[in-house]
Design an enzyme around this catalytic site. Structure first.
Site, PDB file in Angstrom:
ATOM      1  N   ASP A   1       0.757 -11.147   6.137  1.00  0.00           N
ATOM      2  CA  ASP A   1       1.294 -10.266   5.099  1.00  0.00           C
ATOM      3  C   ASP A   1       2.529  -9.523   5.597  1.00  0.00           C
ATOM      4  OD1 ASP A   1      -0.926  -9.060   6.679  1.00  0.00           O
ATOM      5  OD2 ASP A   1      -0.264  -7.201   5.734  1.00  0.00           O
TER       6      ASP A   1
ATOM      7  N   LYS B   1       9.647   2.901   0.994  1.00  0.00           N
ATOM      8  CA  LYS B   1       8.453   2.871   1.832  1.00  0.00           C
ATOM      9  C   LYS B   1       8.038   4.300   2.134  1.00  0.00           C
ATOM     10  CE  LYS B   1       6.660   1.090   6.231  1.00  0.00           C
ATOM     11  NZ  LYS B   1       6.980   0.291   7.433  1.00  0.00           N
TER      12      LYS B   1
ATOM     13  N   ARG C   1      14.696   0.679   1.858  1.00  0.00           N
ATOM     14  CA  ARG C   1      15.126  -0.528   2.561  1.00  0.00           C
ATOM     15  C   ARG C   1      15.497  -1.614   1.554  1.00  0.00           C
ATOM     16  NH1 ARG C   1       9.265  -2.182   5.295  1.00  0.00           N
ATOM     17  NH2 ARG C   1       8.135  -2.567   3.352  1.00  0.00           N
TER      18      ARG C   1
ATOM     19  N   GLY D   1       0.795  -1.219   0.000  1.00  0.00           N
ATOM     20  CA  GLY D   1       0.000   0.000   0.000  1.00  0.00           C
ATOM     21  C   GLY D   1       0.829   1.270   0.000  1.00  0.00           C
TER      22      GLY D   1
END
Length: 263
Positions: free
Chosen positions: A226, A73, A143, A51
């Protein structure tokens, strides 16, 4: 590999790349967001996905031949953002950067933080889930990991009955990240086939990972499938915490306080 910027011009270029504002030099497209499912708080949540994470590319270290996925992210909306903005705030981004590197220093398998860029864009967040959102500084964490495959990467095609896709993802995982399983047969009637071997290895790595969490007092806070790595890495640092002393009622996740489902 990725070289350290050697000039102000290169630093500015990489700041743009690592914040999602600029594409990788020589790269095609602007990366991808992965689709996967997951069990959340003990119940099947259906299709989820990245997302607010965008994988830029996969690099192969020319010396070790090790593969690294590079992921941003907080760089913005993806097809799986649902009603969210795809952004991250500086506060949580610093926490992920520091904790992932601390875990690596402690010898715990984890994703690594390559860079942290403050975007300058305000991001609205309801910090304590009390209906009082405030504007905070936005940021992007870059990351890296050998892979960001999750339990949910296999769960979603299995739930949908997409057998060929499920097998393709499992085969990819074996070929890229479980070399010790490559020689096992694919024939499913064989009780020692590669898919049984993959399940056993994922269980083993996950058990060892959680034992290492317990050894350092780490509490993940959102132990959904997840958020569980297929290769046994600590991923997705959200409302994590550390225990100084054993407390079976502790949870660092304020949204989980009423039920204490993950304490």
């Amino acid at each position: 590999g990725i070289e350290v910027p050697r000039s102000e011009e290169e630093e500015e270029q990489w700041a743009g790349i690592l914040s999602g504002a600029e594409p990788l030099p020589g790269g095609e497209g602007r990366g991808y967001a992965a689709c996967y499912g997951g069990h959340q708080f003990g119940s099947w949540a259906g299709q989820l996905g990245d997302g607010r994470a965008i994988t830029l590319a996969e690099f192969v270290d020319p010396r070790s031949r090790k593969r690294w996925d590079i992921q941003l992210k907080g760089a913005g909306r993806t097809p799986y953002s649902r009603r969210a903005d795809g952004r991250a705030v500086l506060r949580s981004s610093v926490r992920e950067f520091l904790c992932s590197e601390a875990m690596a220093g402690l010898g715990v398998p984890t994703t690594r933080a390559l860079a942290l860029v403050e975007t300058g864009a305000p991001v609205a967040r309801d910090r304590f889930y009390e209906g009082n959102p405030e504007l905070e500084k936005g940021a992007v964490v870059c990351r890296v990991a050998e892979t960001f495959l999750r339990f949910g990467s296999l769960e979603l095609p299995a739930e949908r009955g997409e057998g060929e896709l499920l097998e393709a993802i499992a085969d990819y995982a074996v070929e890229m990240h479980f070399p010790e399983l490559r020689g096992l047969p694919k024939e499913k009637r064989d009780p020692e086939n590669r898919y049984v071997g993959l399940l056993r290895e994922v269980v083993r790595r996950t058990a060892e990972l959680i034992a290492q969490w317990q050894a350092v007092g780490f509490v993940h806070g959102v132990l959904n499938t997840d958020n569980m790595s297929l290769t046994g890495l600590t991923i997705d640092y959200g409302p994590f915490g550390f225990l100084n002393a054993y407390d079976p009622q502790y949870t660092p996740n304020t949204s989980d306080l009423p039920g204490r489902r993950y304490c």
